[in-house]
Write a protein that holds these residues in place. Structure first.
Motif, PDB file in Angstrom:
ATOM      1  N   THR A   1       0.822  -1.203   0.000  1.00  0.00           N
ATOM      2  CA  THR A   1       0.000   0.000   0.000  1.00  0.00           C
ATOM      3  C   THR A   1       0.859   1.258   0.000  1.00  0.00           C
ATOM      4  O   THR A   1       0.521   2.243  -0.637  1.00  0.00           O
ATOM      5  N   ALA A   2       1.955   1.219   0.717  1.00  0.00           N
ATOM      6  CA  ALA A   2       2.766   2.430   0.825  1.00  0.00           C
ATOM      7  C   ALA A   2       3.908   2.367  -0.175  1.00  0.00           C
ATOM      8  O   ALA A   2       4.423   1.306  -0.491  1.00  0.00           O
ATOM      9  N   LYS A   3       4.253   3.527  -0.682  1.00  0.00           N
ATOM     10  CA  LYS A   3       5.400   3.588  -1.570  1.00  0.00           C
ATOM     11  C   LYS A   3       6.640   3.778  -0.715  1.00  0.00           C
ATOM     12  O   LYS A   3       6.914   4.869  -0.233  1.00  0.00           O
ATOM     13  N   VAL A   4       7.357   2.716  -0.518  1.00  0.00           N
ATOM     14  CA  VAL A   4       8.463   2.802   0.430  1.00  0.00           C
ATOM     15  C   VAL A   4       9.804   2.459  -0.195  1.00  0.00           C
ATOM     16  O   VAL A   4      10.836   2.740   0.372  1.00  0.00           O
ATOM     17  N   HIS A   5       9.747   1.859  -1.375  1.00  0.00           N
ATOM     18  CA  HIS A   5      11.014   1.441  -1.956  1.00  0.00           C
ATOM     19  C   HIS A   5      11.650   2.575  -2.709  1.00  0.00           C
ATOM     20  O   HIS A   5      10.985   3.320  -3.417  1.00  0.00           O
ATOM     21  N   HIS A   6      12.941   2.650  -2.564  1.00  0.00           N
ATOM     22  CA  HIS A   6      13.650   3.725  -3.206  1.00  0.00           C
ATOM     23  C   HIS A   6      14.612   3.133  -4.230  1.00  0.00           C
ATOM     24  O   HIS A   6      15.196   2.075  -4.021  1.00  0.00           O
ATOM     25  N   ALA A   7      14.721   3.777  -5.358  1.00  0.00           N
ATOM     26  CA  ALA A   7      15.708   3.330  -6.340  1.00  0.00           C
ATOM     27  C   ALA A   7      16.241   4.555  -7.073  1.00  0.00           C
ATOM     28  O   ALA A   7      15.504   5.505  -7.336  1.00  0.00           O
ATOM     29  N   ASP A   8      17.539   4.510  -7.356  1.00  0.00           N
ATOM     30  CA  ASP A   8      18.167   5.616  -8.062  1.00  0.00           C
ATOM     31  C   ASP A   8      18.493   5.118  -9.470  1.00  0.00           C
ATOM     32  O   ASP A   8      19.392   4.319  -9.673  1.00  0.00           O
ATOM     33  N   ILE A   9      17.731   5.577 -10.423  1.00  0.00           N
ATOM     34  CA  ILE A   9      17.831   5.011 -11.767  1.00  0.00           C
ATOM     35  C   ILE A   9      17.914   6.112 -12.812  1.00  0.00           C
ATOM     36  O   ILE A   9      17.255   7.136 -12.708  1.00  0.00           O
ATOM     37  N   ARG A  10      18.775   5.884 -13.801  1.00  0.00           N
ATOM     38  CA  ARG A  10      18.712   6.736 -14.984  1.00  0.00           C
ATOM     39  C   ARG A  10      17.679   6.089 -15.875  1.00  0.00           C
ATOM     40  O   ARG A  10      17.851   4.948 -16.310  1.00  0.00           O
ATOM     41  N   LEU A  11      16.617   6.816 -16.149  1.00  0.00           N
ATOM     42  CA  LEU A  11      15.542   6.240 -16.934  1.00  0.00           C
ATOM     43  C   LEU A  11      15.621   6.755 -18.370  1.00  0.00           C
ATOM     44  O   LEU A  11      15.643   7.957 -18.615  1.00  0.00           O
ATOM     45  N   VAL A  12      15.710   5.829 -19.312  1.00  0.00           N
ATOM     46  CA  VAL A  12      15.684   6.213 -20.717  1.00  0.00           C
ATOM     47  C   VAL A  12      14.521   5.467 -21.367  1.00  0.00           C
ATOM     48  O   VAL A  12      14.426   4.256 -21.253  1.00  0.00           O
ATOM     49  N   CYS A  13      13.612   6.221 -21.969  1.00  0.00           N
ATOM     50  CA  CYS A  13      12.481   5.585 -22.626  1.00  0.00           C
ATOM     51  C   CYS A  13      12.622   5.774 -24.132  1.00  0.00           C
ATOM     52  O   CYS A  13      13.300   6.693 -24.586  1.00  0.00           O
ATOM     53  N   ALA A  14      11.962   4.930 -24.892  1.00  0.00           N
ATOM     54  CA  ALA A  14      12.021   5.101 -26.337  1.00  0.00           C
ATOM     55  C   ALA A  14      10.679   4.760 -26.941  1.00  0.00           C
ATOM     56  O   ALA A  14       9.921   3.956 -26.393  1.00  0.00           O
ATOM     57  N   THR A  15      10.369   5.403 -28.044  1.00  0.00           N
ATOM     58  CA  THR A  15       9.096   5.144 -28.695  1.00  0.00           C
ATOM     59  C   THR A  15       9.166   5.517 -30.165  1.00  0.00           C
ATOM     60  O   THR A  15       9.951   6.374 -30.566  1.00  0.00           O
ATOM     61  N   THR A  16       8.320   4.869 -30.952  1.00  0.00           N
ATOM     62  CA  THR A  16       8.233   5.234 -32.366  1.00  0.00           C
ATOM     63  C   THR A  16       7.071   6.177 -32.601  1.00  0.00           C
ATOM     64  O   THR A  16       6.875   6.661 -33.706  1.00  0.00           O
TER      65      THR A  16
END
Lengths: 165, 966
Positions: free
Chosen positions: B267-282
């Motif tokens: 239920t709670a947002k408790v996890h933490h992550a440090d990420i470089r996010l790269v998305c791609a789309t056509t």
């Protein structure tokens, strides 16, 4: 042999969940024809309706004149169709144009300021009442049912009770 | 002695001599001027870039120079070179030796000692330098990517947008390597996830991404981390991100904003992550699907399509891809100029990815053909598969492009294995195994079994085709073939394929895809005819006289006749040979479905060219050219100049001339006369209009007239030109004049098969409830006359069949008709019906609500927020409606609102349209001027946006044309 019209239905919302799942299955149609001059010319609504078609059944959005034209054209006689119109007037025009049915099914007619409620889902104004009267006089049954499983109510009764006819 | 003098003068680097230098001399010269000592030593790439010579060629020359002792090289990677002694004099014998090796360097077969594969040296921050175009087409993109990664403290999330195969995954991967090299990742971790994989099952997708806790759903027996957790500290690449379901988008956005998330079942947002996010789309960035992403992701990197790359880059890309194959094969790959051109031209829609597939295909084929050669494989044009051969003519269609590329090419290109060129690990175009090993093994095996060479080749080519899930969705062709199956027997299709193969391979006669359709239908019809004992067709005089013009086709047809006779064991009458010859000729003559060309001409030094450039870039189209007219240019010169552009851009479907004003708008008839190309002119050109024109003409088979008509509608304010012609057209083209509307279907003979096509069309029409169209089949032989006959009392609205009858109506080729089950034809026809109703459209909806206006605004504009602005523009319209003498129609209101939104967008993006000073002076005298000015105060007040004089001018134009109309 003219086209096989399995259901002629008046519903302000035209094509929506109840109709697609229920009526299409029960009537075993292979085509749904949305007949409305307004919608046929409105690119956006037209596209939305066509997208809402149930799987395996094609939907066309056409004008009243075209509906009458193809109804009598034997090239289209293999179609088993469900006709959806927005308002009673369109149903009347179709019947006047020769489309033969023994029942007109009425789902929901939306309310606006000019109308009075006849049942929980149907609102009518003078034009609608006139159209319904015309249809009734042709000996065609006015069947109020949202989905096929509902108990059929006669709209004519309801109109009489409300002293609208 | 003379020789020495010559080389002496050339070695002194004077600018005058540069043009006449050989490549070798240029390189020496470049080294002399740039890197005289070991400290300033240059790499091959630096020399290649500096001189604009292909890297492989530079490398070759440098190696040769090193061998000759003229140049020193520094070991280590990248290898650096410097000139031994500047201005060195050559020994005459030595010079001769060099000359002799230079003549045919292709003869230099020996591969240099097999290179030791050393890992790519990582100089900090230069990861992007191995990317083709990093200093050119991709310069901005690379800068953006670096900025995104280096932005403190944790970098910025990035969205990569680009068409299929443009290298999104490759780019993301390079970003990752850059991040690793720059030490900005805490963990070396690059995780790729394709959102399309589980798009049908959002829950599964989410559990993959975010993980879940025990008991979250049936089967969740223990806690599980998702990809986000795995990628913590590293980079997460979400491919096809537009397929992410809404709930996933929400969670990703939340994660982007806050860096925390919850696993499924928590239920709670408790996890933490440090990420470089790269998305791609056509997806198109303007599509509604993407809008949320575009808003939420700060860095949008748009990758160019292959066509937008420079000629130099295209060749470099090809070189790089070939090097990958050379590395695999460990042989030199040797190809002629025409093969290079064909490969580059073979890229139609799939960009670099398609090029890669094509390179793999031809290399596999080349490998097979030169198996016995230990050192190199040769790719020869004659052996290329037909679709790649077509590439050469594709490229040749664009003379400019062909020229650019040819300029950079030598007659031969040799690609050597090069350990430096490494390829990315994640690439859907990469095969999971070494195809060449498989081919080699298989060939050896078949040889052991005593098969001859040609059957081995046959076997293995089938294999290659199976293995190489070629870029082209084979399903598409199969589908059309299945359809064809319904009309023609399979054995006839097979026979036709044999004939096609025979023509292409033995006769070198071009037979494309449409050949199968047209020829099999034709054969089917006369075989049936003969089998049923019906009388033979007579040879008409027309036919014989026509055939005389095509002696080659007649000869080929004779041979085809032989094949058919062999297959069916009955004699084929001579008359059929004539028919076939005509059929062959018309199939050959059929032009490529050319787009309508667009020429933009405007007054001013660079007005036209800059507008055209913007649109070309935005839509990556190739059918726009421009002509700038400085004010002092005379109309005569302008006319000639425009005529040249018209000729250049014409692809056989006519040209649309978009002009700014004045004398230009009267040019079309003169141009048509001059160039014999149909030209239509629309004035008051704007960038938006060019965009619209480009978009419309990009659709296959859109014809000049349709585009012209639609465009006039589009802007709504350019009705002054060609009023007379317009009226005439209306009569013949769009007005329902009571004549029977017909579709013509062009078949080989107009009988037999034609009937089947008619049946097919009738079925399609009925299926789509179209009751007012008649199908008329006609024969290709007397096509022109028959069309004239039909035109007399019937109205042709569309055409289909094996060749385009060249009537000015939309044409859908037969193979397309079979492929898509008539969809394209129907949408054409329905489009026409709607066109007729268009004007009624708005008026019919009793009340034009703000809501409708808002809906339209939302559909067409990028920068403005329709919610905010609709109300204000509505007020603006109301105000003007009350102040002008005439009642404004709904259609006009909509177009006014759309125009205003455009004007606001122009102001926001600083791209105002130009109006001449005279026109502005004239405008002020109009009574409407003050009214519009007053109305503008509404905008000033609500949005703090002031519409300039130029914009007022266009608004007034809008009104004036509207008033003229009624």
């Amino acid at each position: 042999m003219p086209m096989d019209v399995r259901l002629l239905r008046i519903d302000s919302r035209l094509l929506h969940g109840q109709v697609t799942t229920n009526w299409a299955k029960v009537t075993k149609v292979n085509r749904i024809l949305v007949v409305s001059d307004k919608v046929a010319r409105d690119k956006i609504r037209r596209t939305l309706l066509i997208q809402a078609s149930p799987p395996g059944i094609k939907v066309n959005v056409i004008t009243v004149a075209k509906m009458i034209g193809i109804y009598h054209d034997i090239r289209f006689s293999s179609l088993k169709v469900m006709i959806l119109v927005e308002e009673p007037e369109d149903a009347k025009r179709l019947i006047a144009g020769g489309v033969t049915v023994d029942t007109v099914n009425i789902g929901a007619i939306s309310f606006d300021k000019t109308k009075v409620m006849v049942s929980d889902a149907i609102a009518v104004n003078d034009v609608d009442v006139a159209a319904f009267s015309w249809i009734h006089k042709k000996g065609i049954k006015l069947d109020v049912r949202k989905v096929s499983g509902d108990n059929s109510k006669d709209l004519w009764h309801a109109l009489s009770e409300k002293e609208l006819v | 002695m003379k020789l020495i003098q010559m080389s002496d003068t050339l070695l002194i680097h004077n600018a005058k001599g540069v043009t006449s230098m050989t490549r070798r001399e240029k390189i020496i010269d470049y080294l002399a001027s740039h890197g005289t000592g070991m400290i300033e030593a240059l790499t091959t790439s630096e020399v290649a870039e500096g001189l604009g010579i292909l890297r492989s060629n530079v490398s070759k020359e440098l190696n040769q120079l090193v061998r000759e002792g003229l140049v020193n090289k520094q070991s280590g990677r990248p290898v650096r070179y410097w000139l031994n002694t500047p201005g060195i004099k050559l020994d005459p014998i030595e010079e001769k030796k060099i000359e002799s090796t230079k003549i045919g360097f292709a003869a230099d077969k020996s591969i240099e000692t097999k290179k030791v594969f050393t890992p790519f040296s990582k100089r900090k921050g230069n990861t992007f330098e191995s990317m083709v175009g990093h200093h050119d087409s991709l310069k901005n993109q690379v800068e953006q990517a670096k900025a995104a990664l280096l932005y403190p403290p944790h970098g910025l999330n990035t969205l990569i947008i680009g068409p299929t195969g443009s290298g999104k995954t490759y780019f993301a991967n390079t970003m990752y390597h850059f991040a690793v090299d720059s030490d900005i990742l805490t963990k070396k971790q690059f995780i790729t996830f394709n959102c399309a994989d589980y798009a049908h099952n959002p829950q599964l997708l989410m559990s993959h991404l975010f993980g879940y806790v025990k008991g979250a759903f049936t089967g969740a027996n223990e806690d599980k981390d998702g990809l986000i957790q795995q990628a913590d500290g590293g980079m997460l690449f979400l491919d096809e991100v537009h397929r992410l379901p809404p709930e996933g988008q929400e969670m990703i956005f939340y994660f982007m904003d806050h860096g925390i998330y919850s696993r499924l079942g928590e239920t709670a947002k408790v996890h933490h992550a440090d990420i470089r996010l790269v998305c791609a789309t056509t997806e198109n960035p303007e599509s509604s699907l993407l809008q949320t992403f575009v808003r939420r992701i700060p860095i949008i990197i748009q990758l160019p399509a292959f066509q937008q790359r420079t000629a130099h880059e295209k060749i470099q890309l090809l070189e790089q891809l070939l090097t990958l194959e050379a590395n695999r094969i460990q042989k030199n790959i040797c190809l002629n100029e025409d093969v290079v051109q064909a490969l580059i031209g073979s890229v139609t829609y799939g960009n670099v990815g398609q090029l890669k597939s094509n390179v793999q295909l031809v290399c596999a084929q080349g490998f097979l053909n030169s198996m016995q050669d230990k050192n190199e494989i040769r790719l020869q044009f004659e052996q290329l598969p037909p679709n790649i051969k077509d590439g050469l003519s594709h490229l040749a269609n664009n003379r400019h492009e062909l020229g650019e590329i040819t300029k950079l090419l030598d007659t031969k290109m040799i690609i050597k294995p090069d350990a430096q060129k490494k390829y990315t690990e994640v690439d859907s175009y990469e095969l999971p195994y070494n195809l060449y090993e498989i081919i080699g093994d298989k060939a050896a095996l078949l040889k052991d079994e005593g098969l001859d060479k040609s059957s081995i080749n046959n076997f293995i080519m089938t294999d290659i085709n199976l293995h190489l899930k070629s870029f082209y969705s084979r399903g598409k062709l199969d589908k059309a073939e299945n359809k064809l199956n319904e009309i023609v027997d399979q054995d006839i299709i097979d026979l036709t394929k044999r004939i096609q193969k025979f023509l292409v391979e033995e006769e070198a006669y071009p037979a494309r895809d449409n050949f199968i359709y047209a020829m099999s239908l034709h054969i089917s019809s006369f075989v049936k005819r003969i089998q049923s004992g019906k009388p033979l067709r007579q040879i008409s005089k027309d036919l014989t006289s026509m055939v005389h013009d095509y002696p080659d086709e007649l000869e080929v047809a004779q041979k085809v006749k032989g094949i058919i006779e062999d297959s069916y064991q009955f004699p084929i009458p001579e008359s059929e040979v004539y028919y076939m010859a005509i059929l062959l000729a018309s199939l050959k003559a059929e032009p490529k479905a050319g787009k309508v060309g667009i020429v933009v001409a405007a007054h001013g030094k660079s007005t036209a060219s800059s507008m055209a450039q913007v649109v070309t870039q935005l839509l990556s189209v190739d059918n726009i050219t421009s002509f700038d007219m400085p004010l002092e240019m005379s109309p005569k010169v302008a006319l000639d100049g425009i005529a040249v552009q018209v000729k250049q851009i014409n692809q056989g479907n006519g040209v649309l001339l978009l002009v700014d004003m004045g004398s230009l708008s009267t040019f079309s008839s003169k141009l048509t006369e001059k160039t014999r190309i149909e030209v239509r002119t629309i004035d008051m050109v704007t960038t938006a209009m060019i965009l619209e024109a480009a978009r419309k003409t990009a659709l296959i088979d859109s014809d000049l007239l349709t585009v012209y008509r639609e465009l006039r509608e589009f802007a709504g304010y350019s009705r002054t030109t060609e009023k007379v012609t317009e009226k005439k057209e209306k009569d013949t083209i769009s007005n329902d004049d009571g004549r029977q509307k017909v579709i013509i279907a062009v078949c080989s003979t107009g009988e037999g098969t034609a009937k089947k096509i008619k049946e097919l069309l009738d079925k399609i029409l009925i299926d789509n409830l179209i009751n007012d169209l008649k199908v008329i089949p006609i024969s290709v032989v007397q096509m022109k006359q028959e069309v004239q006959k039909i035109k007399k009392n019937q109205r042709i609205v569309a055409a289909t069949g094996i060749v385009d009858p060249d009537v000015s109506v939309p044409f859908v080729p037969l193979e397309k008709l079979l492929q898509d089950g008539g969809e394209s034809l129907i949408s054409l026809i329905e489009g026409m019906e709607l066109e007729l109703d268009r004007n009624v459209d708005f008026e019919y909806s009793d009340v034009l609500t703000e809501e409708i206006a808002q809906k339209y605004l939302g559909q067409y504009f990028t920068f403005i927020n329709p919610k905010k602005i609709t109300g204000i523009l509505w007020k603006y319209c109301d105000f003007l409606d009350r102040r002008v003498q005439k009642k404004l129609t709904n259609a006009f209101k909509i177009s006014l609102i759309m125009h205003l939104a455009g004007a606001i967008e122009r102001i926001l993006t600083n791209s105002e349209m130009a109006v001449s000073a005279d026109e502005l002076e004239l405008m002020k005298k109009d009574s409407l001027y003050s009214v519009v000015q007053q109305a503008n105060e509404i905008l000033q007040e609500a949005l703090n946006i002031e519409l300039g004089k130029n914009e007022i001018y266009y608004i007034m134009q809008l009104f004036n044309t509207e008033f003229q109309k009624n």
